[in-house]
Design a protein around this motif. Sequence first.
Motif, PDB file in Angstrom:
ATOM      1  N   ASP A  64       0.841  -1.199   0.000  1.00  0.00           N
ATOM      2  CA  ASP A  64       0.000   0.000   0.000  1.00  0.00           C
ATOM      3  C   ASP A  64       0.876   1.249   0.000  1.00  0.00           C
ATOM      4  N   HIS A  65       2.023   1.146   0.687  1.00  0.00           N
ATOM      5  CA  HIS A  65       2.922   2.295   0.821  1.00  0.00           C
ATOM      6  C   HIS A  65       4.348   1.787   0.962  1.00  0.00           C
ATOM      7  N   VAL A  66       5.246   2.339   0.176  1.00  0.00           N
ATOM      8  CA  VAL A  66       6.665   2.046   0.290  1.00  0.00           C
ATOM      9  C   VAL A  66       7.372   3.377   0.491  1.00  0.00           C
ATOM     10  N   GLY A  67       7.755   3.645   1.736  1.00  0.00           N
ATOM     11  CA  GLY A  67       8.440   4.893   2.066  1.00  0.00           C
ATOM     12  C   GLY A  67       9.889   4.648   2.436  1.00  0.00           C
ATOM     13  N   ARG A  68      10.581   5.732   2.771  1.00  0.00           N
ATOM     14  CA  ARG A  68      11.986   5.602   3.160  1.00  0.00           C
ATOM     15  C   ARG A  68      12.136   4.881   4.500  1.00  0.00           C
ATOM     16  N   THR A  69      11.169   5.091   5.407  1.00  0.00           N
ATOM     17  CA  THR A  69      11.262   4.510   6.738  1.00  0.00           C
ATOM     18  C   THR A  69      10.273   3.370   6.951  1.00  0.00           C
ATOM     19  N   LEU A  70       9.032   3.552   6.510  1.00  0.00           N
ATOM     20  CA  LEU A  70       7.994   2.553   6.738  1.00  0.00           C
ATOM     21  C   LEU A  70       7.417   2.025   5.432  1.00  0.00           C
ATOM     22  N   GLN A  71       6.983   0.777   5.485  1.00  0.00           N
ATOM     23  CA  GLN A  71       6.242   0.168   4.386  1.00  0.00           C
ATOM     24  C   GLN A  71       4.995  -0.478   4.974  1.00  0.00           C
ATOM     25  N   THR A  72       3.898  -0.409   4.236  1.00  0.00           N
ATOM     26  CA  THR A  72       2.670  -1.089   4.637  1.00  0.00           C
ATOM     27  C   THR A  72       2.229  -1.991   3.499  1.00  0.00           C
ATOM     28  N   TRP A  73       1.964  -3.233   3.823  1.00  0.00           N
ATOM     29  CA  TRP A  73       1.568  -4.247   2.847  1.00  0.00           C
ATOM     30  C   TRP A  73       0.246  -4.879   3.251  1.00  0.00           C
ATOM     31  N   GLN A  74      -0.506  -5.319   2.255  1.00  0.00           N
ATOM     32  CA  GLN A  74      -1.741  -6.072   2.468  1.00  0.00           C
ATOM     33  C   GLN A  74      -1.515  -7.496   1.983  1.00  0.00           C
ATOM     34  N   ALA A  75      -1.996  -8.454   2.756  1.00  0.00           N
ATOM     35  CA  ALA A  75      -1.904  -9.858   2.355  1.00  0.00           C
ATOM     36  C   ALA A  75      -3.297 -10.471   2.340  1.00  0.00           C
ATOM     37  N   ARG A  76      -3.524 -11.297   1.333  1.00  0.00           N
ATOM     38  CA  ARG A  76      -4.778 -12.049   1.199  1.00  0.00           C
ATOM     39  C   ARG A  76      -4.428 -13.521   1.137  1.00  0.00           C
ATOM     40  N   LEU A  77      -5.075 -14.326   1.966  1.00  0.00           N
ATOM     41  CA  LEU A  77      -4.829 -15.759   2.011  1.00  0.00           C
ATOM     42  C   LEU A  77      -6.066 -16.464   1.466  1.00  0.00           C
ATOM     43  N   LEU A  78      -5.826 -17.421   0.563  1.00  0.00           N
ATOM     44  CA  LEU A  78      -6.932 -18.116  -0.097  1.00  0.00           C
ATOM     45  C   LEU A  78      -6.687 -19.623  -0.133  1.00  0.00           C
TER      46      LEU A  78
END
Length: 127
Positions: A88-102
């Motif tokens: 969702d966001h790739v920054g210099r300090t933080l990254q936020t990711w979404q995962a979907r399991l199926l």
Amino acid sequence: MNLLENLGIHQDLVTKDRVELSMPVQAKHLQPYGIVHGGINTVLAETAASLGANANVAPGRIAVGVNVTTQHLQAIREGVIFVVATPDHVGRTLQTWQARLLVNDRLTATATITLMNVPAPTNNHKH
């Protein structure tokens, strides 16, 4: 043997923008009631996000997980769990990711993973 090998997690695709993992359900993944332990969902989600996040960091840095929120939507008893993680966001300090399991194209869990980009540790331990 590392955790991925021990759990039977396969890296099917690892890029900066998408990670796909798969894991056939085995007896060792089940809790006493015969369903996959919820911690397995979280391990799969954080592993996928970490692989993708580390594909985005500068040389000499690593991405480490600082928070995971997992929603368990459907109990899993058998089959192959597929995980797809995207940023969702790739920054210099933080990254936020979404995962979907199926499992069998049925959504069984979702997770949001936050990672921090930090300097890679130096390996100066004496053995």
